[in-house]
Design an enzyme around this catalytic site. Structure first.
Site, PDB file in Angstrom:
ATOM      1  N   GLU A  50     -34.415  -6.285  16.484  1.00  0.00           N
ATOM      2  CA  GLU A  50     -33.359  -5.309  16.164  1.00  0.00           C
ATOM      3  C   GLU A  50     -33.831  -3.929  16.591  1.00  0.00           C
ATOM      4  O   GLU A  50     -34.987  -3.556  16.371  1.00  0.00           O
ATOM      5  CB  GLU A  50     -33.072  -5.339  14.661  1.00  0.00           C
TER       6      GLU A  50
ATOM      7  N   GLN B 235     -22.520  -6.491   7.278  1.00  0.00           N
ATOM      8  CA  GLN B 235     -21.116  -6.874   7.399  1.00  0.00           C
ATOM      9  C   GLN B 235     -20.307  -6.288   6.239  1.00  0.00           C
ATOM     10  O   GLN B 235     -20.775  -6.256   5.102  1.00  0.00           O
ATOM     11  CB  GLN B 235     -20.983  -8.401   7.388  1.00  0.00           C
TER      12      GLN B 235
ATOM     13  N   CYS C 160      -7.613   2.998  -2.207  1.00  0.00           N
ATOM     14  CA  CYS C 160      -7.424   2.171  -1.014  1.00  0.00           C
ATOM     15  C   CYS C 160      -7.521   0.695  -1.379  1.00  0.00           C
ATOM     16  O   CYS C 160      -8.500   0.240  -1.978  1.00  0.00           O
ATOM     17  CB  CYS C 160      -8.475   2.520   0.035  1.00  0.00           C
TER      18      CYS C 160
ATOM     19  N   ASN D 102     -25.972 -11.779  17.913  1.00  0.00           N
ATOM     20  CA  ASN D 102     -24.907 -11.145  17.132  1.00  0.00           C
ATOM     21  C   ASN D 102     -24.754  -9.706  17.616  1.00  0.00           C
ATOM     22  O   ASN D 102     -25.106  -8.761  16.911  1.00  0.00           O
ATOM     23  CB  ASN D 102     -25.268 -11.184  15.639  1.00  0.00           C
TER      24      ASN D 102
ATOM     25  N   CYS E 154      -4.442   0.145   8.402  1.00  0.00           N
ATOM     26  CA  CYS E 154      -4.204  -1.302   8.297  1.00  0.00           C
ATOM     27  C   CYS E 154      -2.958  -1.650   9.109  1.00  0.00           C
ATOM     28  O   CYS E 154      -1.853  -1.783   8.577  1.00  0.00           O
ATOM     29  CB  CYS E 154      -4.053  -1.711   6.835  1.00  0.00           C
TER      30      CYS E 154
ATOM     31  N   CYS F   5     -17.894 -10.110  17.120  1.00  0.00           N
ATOM     32  CA  CYS F   5     -16.820  -9.366  16.453  1.00  0.00           C
ATOM     33  C   CYS F   5     -15.769  -8.917  17.454  1.00  0.00           C
ATOM     34  O   CYS F   5     -14.882  -8.130  17.114  1.00  0.00           O
ATOM     35  CB  CYS F   5     -17.388  -8.171  15.694  1.00  0.00           C
TER      36      CYS F   5
ATOM     37  N   CYS G  24       0.843  -1.191   0.000  1.00  0.00           N
ATOM     38  CA  CYS G  24       0.000   0.000   0.000  1.00  0.00           C
ATOM     39  C   CYS G  24       0.879   1.242   0.000  1.00  0.00           C
ATOM     40  O   CYS G  24       1.646   1.471   0.940  1.00  0.00           O
ATOM     41  CB  CYS G  24      -0.916   0.011   1.216  1.00  0.00           C
TER      42      CYS G  24
ATOM     43  N   CYS H 194      -1.750   7.000   5.551  1.00  0.00           N
ATOM     44  CA  CYS H 194      -2.808   6.268   6.246  1.00  0.00           C
ATOM     45  C   CYS H 194      -2.177   5.043   6.887  1.00  0.00           C
ATOM     46  O   CYS H 194      -1.499   4.268   6.207  1.00  0.00           O
ATOM     47  CB  CYS H 194      -3.909   5.850   5.268  1.00  0.00           C
TER      48      CYS H 194
END
Length: 372
Positions: free
Chosen positions: A261, A211, A87, A304, A14, A331, A3, A11
């Site tokens: 939800e 997601q 990106c 979730n 990551c 997550c 990158c 940036c």
């Protein structure tokens, strides 16, 4: 993954980009196994890997620069725009359309919002790509002032980029560190993006969560559906159901599935995708309150939750409820481990790491629990 933005220190999002991908996955596997190490007999299924690059189906681009030369990306420490249109983790379909969107905003005269001076109109451009290649584009504006210009120039954009099928203006008048406001103004006839995954077509509305990795999300839904079908419960709750991904993948003849939800817009998306599917219903509400106030207990619960986890109240209800099986999709393995400790009667029997977020330390873990 190479990158140029990372190499130039423009940036550094990551944070694992210099770690070989195989090592990234191994480290995540080891971390998850360590966090869930208090559960002997837990079977770890082979991890689901992602493409190393081009996996993100959504780009949240801060708009900076000038009217004639806007930047799409992030802001530096001084509040100046840093352009990240190429990106490497964004899908090719998104990076292909970003230059067209930049030219469009320039032609429409949309003034980038200057954060230090609190001036300007265009704050963000949000782009989501469906697995089919269709795109949703949302322009986050400070006010309604620029909407007439958007409407005037929109036909030209759609002619140039026919994969764009949903366009909205989102209004965020406040100066605060959030990406979007509450008001959404549709600019196209279509207001939902169809997200086909594993034989199920989900409907995504502008402010609904989905997601960020479509390929791995499809594997996640398929894995959970397999576990549910093996157990074959007559009743399922999908708590924190979002646009209904787990609920619709777990639907089956003779099975009652209820999705809960807090986002009313996400519930409308789920209902639209369900259509006349028998035995499936969705309601807007808080997942914990729904469980605590319900007079019934299903045979299986899918949870979730967001990164903070289910929290002690819902974990306590699951522990005391008598529900036979729980599928927990997390997550954040740290809060997953904490919640499992609060549910000692529900033993983890199978788990799977799904690398939803390559080049970052974040990871998705799906776990099947059964009552001892």
């Amino acid at each position: 993954m190479q990158c140029s933005y990372y190499d130039a220190h423009q940036c550094r999002s990551c944070t694992l980009i210099q770690v070989p991908y195989a090592d990234q996955v191994r480290d995540k596997e080891e971390r998850c196994a360590e966090l869930l190490g208090d559960h002997p007999g837990l079977q770890w299924l082979p991890s689901v890997r992602s493409p190393e690059s081009g996996y993100r189906n959504k780009a949240k681009m801060v708009v900076g620069g000038t009217v004639r030369h806007p930047t799409f990306g992030i802001l530096d420490a001084a509040g100046r725009g840093v352009d990240l249109r190429e990106c490497g983790v964004c899908s090719p379909g998104i990076t292909d359309v970003l230059p067209l969107l930049a030219r469009f905003t320039a032609r429409a005269g949309l003034v980038p919002y200057d954060v230090p001076r609190r001036r300007g109109e265009l704050k963000y451009v949000l782009v989501t790509e469906s697995p089919s290649g269709e795109l949703m584009v949302r322009f986050v504006l400070r006010s309604e002032r620029s909407i007439p210009a958007l409407r005037e120039h929109l036909p030209g954009l759609l002619a140039t980029a026919p994969r764009i099928v949903v366009v909205t203006a989102n209004l965020l008048p406040e100066h605060k560190a959030v990406v979007e406001g509450d008001v959404e103004v549709p600019l196209t006839e279509r207001t939902t993006l169809t997200m086909p995954l594993g034989g199920v077509s989900l409907d995504l509305r502008p402010q609904s969560f989905f997601q960020t990795n479509s390929a791995v999300a499809g594997e996640l839904y398929a894995q959970v559906a397999r576990w549910v079908d093996e157990i074959d419960p007559a009743s399922v709750w999908d708590l924190y159901c979002g646009v209904g991904g787990f609920a619709l993948h777990c639907a089956a003849p003779g099975r009652r599935v209820v999705g809960i939800e807090v986002s009313a817009e996400a519930v409308e998306s789920a209902r639209s995708a369900a259509g006349d599917l028998p035995g499936v219903e969705f309601a807007a509400g808080d997942a914990t309150r729904f469980a605590l106030e319900s007079d019934e207990v299903p045979e299986l619960v899918v949870v979730n939750p967001p990164r903070r986890g289910t929290g002690p109240e819902l974990a306590g209800w699951l522990e005391e409820s008598g529900v036979r099986h729980v599928v927990y999709s997390s997550c954040n393995p740290v809060t997953l481990a904490r919640d499992l400790a609060a549910m000692p009667s529900l033993r983890p029997v199978r788990a799977r790491v799904l690398d939803m977020f390559p080049q970052t330390p974040h990871v998705e873990v799906a776990t099947l629990l059964e009552r001892t």
